[in-house]
Design a protein around this motif. Structure first.
Motif, PDB file in Angstrom:
ATOM      1  N   VAL A  52      28.209  31.772  39.060  1.00 24.59           N
ATOM      2  CA  VAL A  52      28.909  32.249  39.424  1.00 24.59           C
ATOM      3  C   VAL A  52      29.472  33.596  39.325  1.00 24.59           C
ATOM      4  N   PHE A  53      28.437  34.748  39.549  1.00 29.16           N
ATOM      5  CA  PHE A  53      28.226  36.536  39.459  1.00 29.16           C
ATOM      6  C   PHE A  53      29.988  36.608  39.783  1.00 29.16           C
ATOM      7  N   VAL A  54      30.359  37.823  38.433  1.00 26.34           N
ATOM      8  CA  VAL A  54      31.825  38.364  38.924  1.00 26.34           C
ATOM      9  C   VAL A  54      31.565  39.632  38.629  1.00 26.34           C
ATOM     10  N   THR A  55      32.557  40.148  39.154  1.00 25.97           N
ATOM     11  CA  THR A  55      32.336  41.955  39.113  1.00 25.97           C
ATOM     12  C   THR A  55      34.042  42.238  39.209  1.00 25.97           C
ATOM     13  N   HIS A  56      34.716  43.327  39.601  1.00 26.91           N
ATOM     14  CA  HIS A  56      35.513  43.970  39.483  1.00 26.91           C
ATOM     15  C   HIS A  56      36.115  44.276  41.310  1.00 26.91           C
ATOM     16  N   SER A  57      36.978  43.695  41.360  1.00 29.26           N
ATOM     17  CA  SER A  57      37.339  43.461  42.758  1.00 29.26           C
ATOM     18  C   SER A  57      37.860  44.973  43.252  1.00 29.26           C
ATOM     19  N   ILE A  58      37.655  45.962  44.168  1.00 25.21           N
ATOM     20  CA  ILE A  58      38.255  46.768  44.435  1.00 25.21           C
ATOM     21  C   ILE A  58      39.087  46.477  46.227  1.00 25.21           C
ATOM     22  N   PRO A  59      39.592  47.600  46.423  1.00 24.45           N
ATOM     23  CA  PRO A  59      39.814  47.706  47.864  1.00 24.45           C
ATOM     24  C   PRO A  59      39.013  47.437  48.972  1.00 24.45           C
TER      25      PRO A  59
ATOM     26  N   SER B 109      44.458  44.482  41.301  1.00 26.08           N
ATOM     27  CA  SER B 109      45.547  45.488  41.136  1.00 26.08           C
ATOM     28  C   SER B 109      46.542  45.456  42.568  1.00 26.08           C
ATOM     29  N   GLY B 110      47.558  46.496  41.885  1.00 26.31           N
ATOM     30  CA  GLY B 110      47.622  47.132  43.216  1.00 26.31           C
ATOM     31  C   GLY B 110      48.954  46.167  44.047  1.00 26.31           C
ATOM     32  N   SER B 111      49.186  46.755  45.111  1.00 23.67           N
ATOM     33  CA  SER B 111      50.486  45.938  46.242  1.00 23.67           C
ATOM     34  C   SER B 111      49.260  44.699  46.595  1.00 23.67           C
ATOM     35  N   PRO B 112      50.136  44.146  46.520  1.00 22.61           N
ATOM     36  CA  PRO B 112      49.270  42.377  47.518  1.00 22.61           C
ATOM     37  C   PRO B 112      49.146  42.764  48.956  1.00 22.61           C
TER      38      PRO B 112
END
Length: 260
Positions: free
Chosen positions: A103-110, A157-160
């Protein structure tokens, strides 16, 4: 060394460089993949710092190295890390190693940020996917067998209401367990050091989810100070200097395009 959110801030770093006699510097970003927060925003911060120094009567020019995730040294370091991770998973017992996933993981972005990354859009997502695919192909060549793998995200993070890249790693672990996965090797390819976010999101939160699900869980280290990663960074700097001299260079696997 300069930071966006803590000392030494970028203005402080450039001030120190100017005081030491530098008038043209090259900046290398520790975010390996193109996106607004990982590339363009740093460029804007550097431009603001340059303008601040100019208001003080101090001129300095900053060149920025483009993202360099796909370099062979980085791929080799990740391949070895995944290989060790699979062996660690096997050591947890035959039940755990029965049906593993990488499972490769990175930071989510919009999603909108991903769609604006790179010259054609989605360079953030496709860059990570290309790195993961390259790593797994190298691993298959080494072992003569292929392992199932996925690209997932963390640290949303941020607005759901704002769509971000998915799946989140915790949701993915739950779905993998439902599908019969016995254990996972978690590979943080979007981060270069084992910093607080990695330790909490993966070693604490995701590991806790895996434990509740009965999934074997191994998290491999980031590239950190692996000499091959350090060499890749040095090569990126050397290539940038060569390009500044007007020399042509082959395309890199992950490119941010003009202006990132």
């Amino acid at each position: 060394w300069g930071n966006r959110n803590w000392h030494p801030l970028l203005t402080e770093a450039l001030s120190e460089a100017h005081e030491s006699g530098a008038r043209r510097v090259v900046a290398i970003l520790t975010s390996l993949y193109p996106s607004w927060s990982g590339c363009r925003q740093y460029r804007a911060n550097l431009e603001d710092a340059v303008r601040e120094l100019a208001r003080q009567g101090r001129e300095i020019e900053v060149d920025v190295v483009r993202p360099f995730a796909g370099r062979p040294g980085i791929i080799a370091a990740v391949v070895d890390a995944v290989d060790r991770g699979l062996h660690e998973l096997e050591a947890l017992g035959p039940d755990v190693a029965r049906a593993p996933r990488v499972v490769f993981v990175t930071h989510s972005i919009p999603l909108t940020m991903d769609q604006a990354s790179g010259p054609g859009g989605q360079a953030y997502r496709t860059g990570h996917a290309l790195t993961a695919q390259t790593v797994m192909e190298a691993l298959a060549g080494r072992h003569g067998r292929r392992h199932a793998w996925d690209l997932v995200y963390c640290s949303r993070s941020g607005s759901p209401e704002t769509p971000w890249l998915e799946p989140d790693i915790d949701d993915h672990l739950a779905e993998s367990a439902r599908q019969g996965t016995s254990g996972v090797v978690v590979v943080p390819i979007g981060f270069i050091s084992d910093h607080m976010e990695v330790v909490y999101d993966l070693d604490t939160q995701a590991a806790g989810v895996a434990e509740r699900l009965g999934l074997g869980f191994v998290r491999v280290p980031t590239v950190g100070t692996d000499p091959r990663f350090v060499a890749a960074m040095a090569d990126a700097l050397a290539d940038h200097a060569a390009q500044a001299r007007g020399e042509s260079l082959p395309d890199q696997p992950v490119s941010c395009g003009e202006g990132c």
